[in-house]
Design a protein around this motif. Structure first.
Motif, PDB file in Angstrom:
ATOM      1  N   LEU A 186       1.199  -3.708   6.596  1.00 28.17           N
ATOM      2  CA  LEU A 186       1.484  -3.031   6.153  1.00 28.17           C
ATOM      3  C   LEU A 186      -0.102  -2.235   5.647  1.00 28.17           C
ATOM      4  O   LEU A 186      -0.525  -3.056   5.756  1.00 28.17           O
ATOM      5  N   THR A 188      -0.913   1.194   2.903  1.00 24.15           N
ATOM      6  CA  THR A 188      -0.600   1.870   2.092  1.00 24.15           C
ATOM      7  C   THR A 188      -2.235   2.424   1.437  1.00 24.15           C
ATOM      8  O   THR A 188      -2.986   1.391   1.347  1.00 24.15           O
ATOM      9  N   ALA A 220       1.105   3.872   5.191  1.00 24.57           N
ATOM     10  CA  ALA A 220       1.858   4.958   3.919  1.00 24.57           C
ATOM     11  C   ALA A 220       1.020   5.442   3.271  1.00 24.57           C
ATOM     12  O   ALA A 220       0.551   4.737   2.678  1.00 24.57           O
ATOM     13  N   GLY A 221       0.882   6.393   3.733  1.00 22.25           N
ATOM     14  CA  GLY A 221      -0.466   7.184   2.936  1.00 22.25           C
ATOM     15  C   GLY A 221      -0.491   8.946   3.439  1.00 22.25           C
ATOM     16  O   GLY A 221       0.157   8.910   4.565  1.00 22.25           O
ATOM     17  N   THR A 248       2.603  10.981   2.933  1.00 22.87           N
ATOM     18  CA  THR A 248       2.521   9.621   1.304  1.00 22.87           C
ATOM     19  C   THR A 248       4.497   9.597   1.095  1.00 22.87           C
ATOM     20  O   THR A 248       4.761  10.210   0.949  1.00 22.87           O
ATOM     21  N   HIS A 251       4.805   6.694  -5.185  1.00 21.88           N
ATOM     22  CA  HIS A 251       4.686   5.810  -5.504  1.00 21.88           C
ATOM     23  C   HIS A 251       5.999   5.413  -6.602  1.00 21.88           C
ATOM     24  O   HIS A 251       6.410   3.106  -6.454  1.00 21.88           O
ATOM     25  N   ILE A 254       7.597   3.529  -3.901  1.00 24.78           N
ATOM     26  CA  ILE A 254       6.381   2.246  -2.652  1.00 24.78           C
ATOM     27  C   ILE A 254       6.822   1.167  -2.409  1.00 24.78           C
ATOM     28  O   ILE A 254       6.450   0.175  -1.805  1.00 24.78           O
ATOM     29  N   TYR A 258       6.729  -1.826   0.564  1.00 26.47           N
ATOM     30  CA  TYR A 258       6.524  -3.581   0.760  1.00 26.47           C
ATOM     31  C   TYR A 258       6.872  -4.822   0.990  1.00 26.47           C
ATOM     32  O   TYR A 258       6.935  -4.769   1.784  1.00 26.47           O
ATOM     33  N   VAL A 277      -3.706  -1.474  -4.427  1.00 25.03           N
ATOM     34  CA  VAL A 277      -2.800  -1.685  -3.609  1.00 25.03           C
ATOM     35  C   VAL A 277      -3.101  -2.913  -3.027  1.00 25.03           C
ATOM     36  O   VAL A 277      -2.016  -3.675  -2.732  1.00 25.03           O
TER      37      VAL A 277
END
Length: 363
Positions: A186, A188, A220-221, A248, A251, A254, A258, A277
């Protein structure tokens, strides 16, 4: 104690999508509100009313449209009001004008990075003025504290390190523990060159050639540059990397991302003051593989709760770290446990706010 926190002009509080500075402001304000009267001034947003109260925090929102216009609106809002302490987050240029309005009030500057004390956002002289006018300066890592002290020696004695935190109830390992035939990596964060996504994609490509277990990457972004985001997707395709670009992720959701991963990778190519992060990943029970630079080294302890990559510009160095964890399940389990335990012990928003409160009330 009446505390005012002035947020930057770019993202509202609470953040609609993401923004580490605004996430920090909101989290710290809610903790401080347990002990003090707390007001936050933030930019307006169509989703939010002009004034709201959240967990005891009064949030007032004013028009933005750029730093200069926003500051003028903030100052208009503050006329005739009184506070015991004013905290300005990440905008040194706001300090002098606010201090002129409140000469007898203690004004602190909470810096989250070197960005706004550096070109093109601020000349050395403009940044120096802001730091010199502040009564207190907070840096979110020892690395940032040291660099600020080196650049602005006159302000060095006023700079204190205050680590950021994480909501360890929201960011937690999945239950039951995640099991999959695919090893999921992952990332982010913003899709910008300094974050090192090309290095990550090349590293996964190299690791996939040296291991039997399939590897998947979750990115993720979002990016303000659609061409760059498309370039990253094209790179993944050309390398044959199984990559899921989520764009995006707000939050507020998010933490769920994870829980889909086995390991978190932070391949930053330039100084990171703290790296929120990484703490979120650790709280989620993920070992962190990260570039060995800046404040990251204060969070990730090599061989304990994660792996630090010294040659962080080289994809093979990150590939070696990935392979090491994939081939050593016992080490993975130990790091997962240690990452979560270290985060709970050292990185909570409560601890951040209590440290600020002690300093603010000490005189």
């Amino acid at each position: 104690m009446r505390i005012l926190i002035i947020a930057p002009e770019q993202i509202p509080v609470p953040p609609v999508l993401g923004g580490s500075v605004e996430i920090t402001i909101f989290a710290v304000a809610k903790q401080l509100a347990k002990l003090h009267s707390v007001t936050v001034v933030s930019r307006s947003h169509s989703r939010y009313p002009r004034h709201s109260v959240v967990d005891g925090v009064h949030i007032y929102r004013v028009p933005s449209g750029g730093a200069k216009k926003y500051l003028a609106q903030v100052r208009r809002f503050l006329r005739g009001k009184r506070y015991d302490l004013i905290q300005i987050d990440n905008r040194p240029r706001f300090v002098a004008p606010i201090k002129r309005m409140f000469p007898a009030t203690k004004v602190s500057l909470f810096l989250h990075s070197l960005t706004f004390v550096s070109l093109p956002y601020a000349s050395r002289s403009a940044a120096r003025l802001g730091l010199n006018k502040a009564d207190l300066i907070f840096a979110n890592s020892s690395s940032l504290q040291q660099e600020l002290s080196r650049r602005f020696p006159r302000a060095a004695k006023k700079i204190t390190r205050v680590w950021l935190g994480v909501d360890t109830r929201r960011f937690r390992p999945p239950e039951p523990p995640r099991k999959s035939d695919v090893f999921t990596v992952l990332f982010t964060g913003r899709l910008i060159p300094r974050k090192g996504v090309p290095v990550l994609l090349k590293a996964v490509h190299l690791a996939g050639r040296q291991t039997l277990k399939p590897i998947k990457v979750i990115i993720a972004g979002g990016s303000n540059n659609p061409n760059y985001a498309e370039k990253m997707r094209a790179l993944a395709d050309s390398l044959g990397v199984n990559a899921d670009f989520l764009g995006t992720v707000p939050h507020r959701r998010i933490h769920l991302i994870y829980r889909k991963a086995d390991v978190f990778v932070c391949p930053s190519q330039k100084h990171e003051a703290f790296g929120l992060v990484n703490v979120e990943a650790m709280a989620s029970g993920l070992p962190v593989i990260a570039s060995s630079l800046g404040g990251i080294k204060e969070i990730v302890h090599h061989g304990n709760n994660g792996l630090l990559v010294l040659y962080y510009r080289e994809p093979q160095a990150f590939a070696n770290a990935l392979i090491r964890l994939m081939q050593d399940p016992d080490l993975m389990r130990q790091m997962k446990y240690r990452a979560r335990a270290d985060c709970v012990a050292s990185f909570s928003w409560s601890a951040t706010a209590k440290r600020l409160s002690r300093i603010y009330t000490s005189g």
